[in-house]
Write a protein that holds these residues in place. Structure first.
Motif, short mmCIF file in Angstrom:
data_model
loop_
_atom_site.label_atom_id
_atom_site.label_comp_id
_atom_site.label_asym_id
_atom_site.label_seq_id
_atom_site.Cartn_x
_atom_site.Cartn_y
_atom_site.Cartn_z
N LEU A 8 0.83 -1.20 0.00
CA LEU A 8 0.00 0.00 0.00
C LEU A 8 0.87 1.26 0.00
O LEU A 8 0.60 2.21 -0.73
N MET A 9 1.93 1.25 0.78
CA MET A 9 2.84 2.40 0.83
C MET A 9 3.54 2.61 -0.52
O MET A 9 3.64 3.74 -0.99
N LYS A 10 4.01 1.53 -1.12
CA LYS A 10 4.68 1.64 -2.42
C LYS A 10 3.70 2.13 -3.49
O LYS A 10 4.07 2.95 -4.34
N SER A 11 2.48 1.65 -3.45
CA SER A 11 1.50 2.08 -4.45
C SER A 11 1.10 3.54 -4.23
O SER A 11 0.84 4.28 -5.19
N TYR A 12 1.08 3.97 -2.97
CA TYR A 12 0.78 5.38 -2.66
C TYR A 12 1.90 6.28 -3.19
O TYR A 12 1.64 7.31 -3.81
N ASP A 13 3.13 5.87 -2.94
CA ASP A 13 4.28 6.63 -3.44
C ASP A 13 4.26 6.69 -4.97
O ASP A 13 4.57 7.73 -5.57
N PHE A 14 3.89 5.58 -5.59
CA PHE A 14 3.80 5.54 -7.05
C PHE A 14 2.70 6.49 -7.54
O PHE A 14 2.89 7.20 -8.52
N ALA A 15 1.58 6.50 -6.85
CA ALA A 15 0.48 7.40 -7.23
C ALA A 15 0.92 8.86 -7.13
O ALA A 15 0.63 9.66 -8.02
N ARG A 40 -4.95 8.14 -14.45
CA ARG A 40 -6.04 7.27 -13.98
C ARG A 40 -5.54 5.88 -13.60
O ARG A 40 -5.88 5.36 -12.54
N SER A 41 -4.76 5.27 -14.48
CA SER A 41 -4.29 3.92 -14.18
C SER A 41 -3.25 3.94 -13.06
O SER A 41 -3.23 3.04 -12.21
N GLY A 42 -2.42 4.97 -13.02
CA GLY A 42 -1.38 5.05 -11.99
C GLY A 42 -1.92 5.26 -10.59
O GLY A 42 -1.37 4.74 -9.62
N THR A 43 -3.01 6.00 -10.47
CA THR A 43 -3.60 6.22 -9.15
C THR A 43 -4.59 5.12 -8.78
O THR A 43 -4.87 4.91 -7.59
N SER A 44 -5.08 4.41 -9.76
CA SER A 44 -6.03 3.33 -9.51
C SER A 44 -5.40 2.13 -8.80
O SER A 44 -6.06 1.41 -8.08
N ILE A 45 -4.10 1.95 -9.01
CA ILE A 45 -3.40 0.82 -8.39
C ILE A 45 -3.58 0.87 -6.87
O ILE A 45 -4.07 -0.09 -6.26
N GLY A 46 -3.18 1.98 -6.27
CA GLY A 46 -3.28 2.11 -4.82
C GLY A 46 -4.70 2.08 -4.31
O GLY A 46 -4.99 1.53 -3.25
N ALA A 47 -5.62 2.67 -5.08
CA ALA A 47 -7.02 2.67 -4.67
C ALA A 47 -7.56 1.24 -4.58
O ALA A 47 -8.26 0.89 -3.63
N SER A 66 -6.28 -8.22 -8.43
CA SER A 66 -6.21 -8.49 -9.86
C SER A 66 -6.42 -7.21 -10.67
O SER A 66 -5.71 -6.95 -11.66
N ILE A 67 -7.38 -6.41 -10.26
CA ILE A 67 -7.62 -5.13 -10.94
C ILE A 67 -6.40 -4.22 -10.80
O ILE A 67 -5.95 -3.61 -11.78
N ALA A 68 -5.84 -4.16 -9.61
CA ALA A 68 -4.65 -3.33 -9.37
C ALA A 68 -3.48 -3.82 -10.23
O ALA A 68 -2.74 -3.02 -10.81
N TYR A 69 -3.34 -5.14 -10.34
CA TYR A 69 -2.29 -5.72 -11.18
C TYR A 69 -2.46 -5.30 -12.63
O TYR A 69 -1.50 -4.87 -13.29
N LYS A 70 -3.67 -5.39 -13.14
CA LYS A 70 -3.93 -5.00 -14.53
C LYS A 70 -3.69 -3.51 -14.75
O LYS A 70 -3.19 -3.11 -15.80
N GLU A 71 -4.02 -2.70 -13.77
CA GLU A 71 -3.75 -1.26 -13.86
C GLU A 71 -2.25 -0.99 -13.91
O GLU A 71 -1.80 -0.08 -14.60
N SER A 72 -1.47 -1.79 -13.18
CA SER A 72 -0.01 -1.62 -13.21
C SER A 72 0.56 -1.95 -14.59
O SER A 72 1.54 -1.34 -15.02
N LEU A 73 -0.06 -2.90 -15.26
CA LEU A 73 0.35 -3.22 -16.64
C LEU A 73 -0.05 -2.08 -17.58
O LEU A 73 0.71 -1.68 -18.46
N GLU A 74 -1.26 -1.55 -17.37
CA GLU A 74 -1.75 -0.47 -18.22
C GLU A 74 -0.90 0.80 -18.08
O GLU A 74 -0.58 1.44 -19.09
#
Length: 118
Positions: A8-15, A40-47, A66-74
């Protein structure tokens, strides 16, 4: 935000990094379409990871991860496109792509583990 959850922290930093890059692209290049998709896709991961932490079942948890994983690919797609169309520098894009790769690997591992324990 839960500080004990590294994903969650890494995804927040990424967002945050995604938001900063978006603001730079809009201000300096006046590009709104591709950068908005990246945002949209970059902030969706953490959400979605955040939602997964509140999941009511293993299936719900897996679905959100799974949705977060697909967003990271997008987001990697949009970053590559922005880089190759010269809206962002190679260094900026590659740094975020590497972060998205790290998130992808962690989430893929979680999905494999969750599937095995199901």
């Amino acid at each position: 935000m839960q500080k004990e959850n590294p994903l969650l922290m890494k995804s927040y930093d990424f967002a945050l990094a995604t938001v900063r890059l978006y603001k730079t692209i809009v201000a300096s290049k006046r590009e709104y379409v591709l950068s908005k998709q990246m945002l949209r896709s970059g902030t969706s991961i953490g959400a979605n990871i955040s939602e997964a932490n509140g999941a009511i079942s293993t299936a719900d948890f897996s679905s959100k991860i799974s949705i977060a994983y697909k967003e990271s690919l997008e987001v990697k797609y949009w970053l590559a496109l922005l880089k190759d169309s010269e809206y962002v520098t190679k260094d900026s894009a590659n740094k975020l792509i590497a972060q998205a790769d790290e998130l992808s690997k962690i989430m893929f591992s979680i999905l494999k583990t969750t599937k095995r324990t199901k």
